[in-house]
Design a protein around this motif. Structure first.
Motif, PDB file in Angstrom:
ATOM      1  N   SER A  30       5.832 -41.693 -22.668  1.00 47.36           N
ATOM      2  CA  SER A  30       6.873 -41.719 -21.896  1.00 47.36           C
ATOM      3  C   SER A  30       6.748 -40.917 -20.603  1.00 47.36           C
ATOM      4  CB  SER A  30       8.037 -40.849 -22.509  1.00 47.36           C
ATOM      5  OG  SER A  30       8.105 -39.355 -22.431  1.00 47.36           O
ATOM      6  N   TRP A  31       5.806 -40.090 -20.328  1.00 39.56           N
ATOM      7  CA  TRP A  31       5.558 -39.252 -19.069  1.00 39.56           C
ATOM      8  C   TRP A  31       4.610 -40.499 -18.369  1.00 39.56           C
ATOM      9  CZ3 TRP A  31       7.370 -35.760 -16.450  1.00 39.56           C
ATOM     10  CH2 TRP A  31       7.931 -34.627 -17.214  1.00 39.56           C
ATOM     11  N   ALA A  69       5.043 -43.990 -18.565  1.00 43.20           N
ATOM     12  CA  ALA A  69       5.905 -44.670 -18.058  1.00 43.20           C
ATOM     13  C   ALA A  69       6.913 -44.359 -16.860  1.00 43.20           C
ATOM     14  CB  ALA A  69       6.867 -45.169 -19.136  1.00 43.20           C
ATOM     15  N   THR A  70       7.127 -43.031 -16.677  1.00 46.49           N
ATOM     16  CA  THR A  70       7.925 -42.440 -15.730  1.00 46.49           C
ATOM     17  C   THR A  70       7.048 -42.593 -14.460  1.00 46.49           C
ATOM     18  OG1 THR A  70       8.939 -40.946 -17.278  1.00 46.49           O
ATOM     19  CG2 THR A  70       9.349 -40.734 -15.128  1.00 46.49           C
ATOM     20  N   ILE A 121       4.413 -44.435 -13.796  1.00 46.36           N
ATOM     21  CA  ILE A 121       3.958 -45.947 -13.166  1.00 46.36           C
ATOM     22  C   ILE A 121       4.800 -46.404 -12.125  1.00 46.36           C
ATOM     23  CG2 ILE A 121       3.895 -48.268 -14.099  1.00 46.36           C
ATOM     24  CD1 ILE A 121       2.528 -47.440 -16.563  1.00 46.36           C
TER      25      ILE A 121
END
Lengths: 313, 308
Positions: free
Chosen positions: B35-36, B38-39, B41
């Motif tokens: 999730s980190w 993804a944030t 990217i």
């Protein structure tokens, strides 16, 4: 108005009298003006629908609708013209699909991170940073797709064209990522804390709580964000015009140049098509198709949210 | 969650249940890291994009570049007329969209009862926000360029600005309503208890309080508008304008260019030189946007600190 009711007002101040009727009149006038302004938004919708319907009707007088729906080639600018809208729809579908493959998982993970993992202080910076990404003009993304992403892809994908659906789709995905992340985050954030605590109390870990409790609870909002993302991707113009090219063909090969509905409209309007000509009418028929697709998405989203919204007290 | 693998822990109790906490925590950790990643990217791509544009274009940005007209030769080309066009569009769009958007917002939030009319407008505004911008271009082409040609002068900067005004209207309406909704009802009730009409309360008390919020929303909406390319191409923006419009009726009726249009034109040429001046124009456009956005953020912060 107050004169008859309050005789005592004469005793107090002779100097100041509220002019009730004037202020009521000004209120009435303001209400009418602002009401007219409000009507303008309906006027815009009516204008869009009338414009599209009228010109599309003219178009279908020249080109039978079944040819529009069943032709397998799109060559309206040639002498032997064919009007297979499927060609443009397939290209739009392809770029949007690639964009969603990128944007949905990243968007939802980013939303989870912002809402569940990021500490308050960092979240305060991350959210505006993502909003900056949303504010980058799409023509800049188009530049980036054509002149940065495509050359990189060409180095390791054989047969990659200078214009291609893949790099357009990838960058389109990045462009709609903030929309999906931000709206999903709102939905996830709105899930009440008691649900999470209930899940922890049953022995679930944080990730299990998120995937099994929080995300299903926020489902309607998340799906609404996906659909808005799809609508954005379908209607986006500059990235696909610049990076995917202007080559209408019926293919799902992401390495070659294709033409989406929006980039066809740009191609024709850039060339100054004479008013009333068949090319001119064609852009309205394509615009109508685009409008109907986004309308259908909108209606579906509206229905879905109403049907699946969870309400918590 | 439940696995059938027998583990030493579960021997004594239930054979079918194993908490397998270490395994689950491992998955948790992976999920958290994902999730980190993804944030970040999105942000990394943003950084690469900005660096790429800077690397390609910084050398072409100069005072000459800003003060010259576009040219067929890349080394002589400048962005004076597109920049002027963008500023013109901005002013025209603001002139139409601001009063109409704010008026609609006030009407819906302060005057309209929960009538059918109000509800229809509300749903309608939601729908309009999802209509692709190129469709607004088709609307502008039909209504402003063709039907109202005597008024707008055809493919003019006025027609372009009015099209953009329709495009940003829903955003301004929503921003206005949110700003008005943030004003506590006690303020309105106090005003009306003193005998003011609704409009007096709104004009004298509610609007001044809500104004910074409205302005913030409007600036953000306008900064979206000046980045828009597609509707302007459809309405008929030119890519080669060798004059800046005058401040007169003729000026309103003159043909126009805009920064995004010029960028689009330069990017779509095959020659390398044009790409680097396109990057230069992008830098100028991004600076304009940055100025507008920081203005909006400044207003928002000022607003928040005075209300606390």
């Amino acid at each position: 108005m107050t004169d008859g009711l309050l005789p005592s007002s004469q005793q107090s101040s002779e100097l100041w009298q509220p002019n009730r009727s004037a202020s009521e009149w000004s209120q009435r006038i303001v209400k009418v003006i602002f009401g007219t302004f409000a009507f303008l938004s309906i006027g815009t919708t009516v204008g869009i629908v009338l414009t599209l319907v009228y010109e599309t009707y003219e178009f279908f007088k020249l080109v039978p609708i079944w040819r529009f729906l069943t032709d397998l080639q799109w060559t309206p600018l040639f002498t032997d013209s064919q009007y297979g809208i499927l060609v443009l729809i397939s290209a739009t579908f392809l770029t949007s699909f690639i964009a969603l493959v990128i944007a949905i998982p990243l968007g939802i993970l980013a939303a989870v991170c912002l809402s569940e993992y990021a500490p308050r202080g960092i979240r305060k910076w991350l959210k505006p940073a993502l909003e900056i990404l949303a504010g980058v003009p799409t023509v800049v993304f188009g530049y980036f797709a054509l002149l940065f992403v495509t050359p990189i892809l060409q180095t390791f994908i054989p047969g990659m064209g200078a214009f291609n659906g893949l790099s357009a789709g990838l960058v389109l995905g990045i462009a709609i990522l903030p929309t999906i992340a931000s709206l999903s985050e709102d939905a996830i954030y709105a899930v009440p804390q008691s649900l999470r605590q209930g899940s922890y109390a049953l022995g679930a870990t944080k990730r299990e709580t998120i995937t099994n409790v929080v995300l299903p609870a926020a489902l309607s909002g998340i799906v609404a964000s996906f659909i808005l993302g799809v609508a954005r991707a379908v209607g986006e113009t500059m990235i696909v015009t610049l990076a995917a090219g202007q080559n209408p063909r019926l293919t799902l090969d992401p390495r070659v140049s294709i033409q989406t509905m929006t980039s066809f409209i740009v191609q024709v309007t850039k060339g100054d098509a004479p008013v009333g000509s068949i090319e001119f009418l064609t852009i309205f028929a394509v615009g109508m198709t685009l409008f109907l697709i986004t309308l259908a998405l909108n209606i579906f989203s509206f229905w879905f949210v109403r049907r699946f919204r969870e309400k918590y007290e | 969650m439940t696995t059938v693998n027998p583990s030493p822990l579960s021997d004594s109790s239930d054979q079918r249940f194993s908490p397998n906490l270490t395994g689950r925590y491992k998955v948790d950790q992976i999920f958290k890291i994902a999730s980190w990643v993804a944030t970040f990217i999105g942000l990394i791509v943003l950084a690469i994009l900005v660096l790429d544009v800077l690397a390609d274009g910084i050398s072409s940005v100069s005072w000459d570049f800003i003060s010259r007209f576009p040219s067929r030769r890349a080394e002589n080309a400048g962005i004076l007329s597109p920049l002027a066009g963008t500023i013109w569009l901005l002013l025209i769009t603001a002139f139409f969209a601001f009063p109409i958007g704010v008026g609609t917002g006030i009407y819906l939030e302060e005057f309209a009862n929960d009538s059918l009319f109000a509800r229809i407008i509300e749903i309608n505004i939601g729908n309009l926000a999802a209509v692709p911008s190129i469709i607004y271009g088709l609307l502008g082409l039909t209504v402003f360029v063709r039907l109202l040609e005597p008024l707008t002068g055809g493919r003019s900067v006025l027609a372009g600005g009015m099209t953009l005004a329709l495009l940003v209207l829903p955003t301004i309406i929503v921003a206005t309503r949110e700003a008005l909704r943030a004003i506590p009802d006690s303020l309105r009730l106090a005003g009306m208890a003193l005998g003011s009409t609704r409009w007096q309360v709104v004009r004298e008390h509610v609007l001044p309080q809500a104004f910074p919020g409205i302005l913030t929303g409007t600036i953000l909406a306008l900064s979206r508008a000046i980045g828009e390319t597609a509707p302007l191409i459809v309405v008929g923006a030119q890519t080669f304008v060798a004059f800046t419009p005058e401040l007169s009726l003729e000026g309103f009726h003159s043909s126009f260019s805009a920064l995004p249009i010029q960028i689009f034109n330069w990017v779509s040429r095959p020659q390398e030189e044009f790409h680097s001046i396109a990057a230069g124009a992008i830098i100028v456009l991004l600076i304009v946007l940055l100025i507008m956005n920081s203005g909006a953020i400044y207003l928002r912060n000022k607003f928040q600190s005075t209300r606390a």
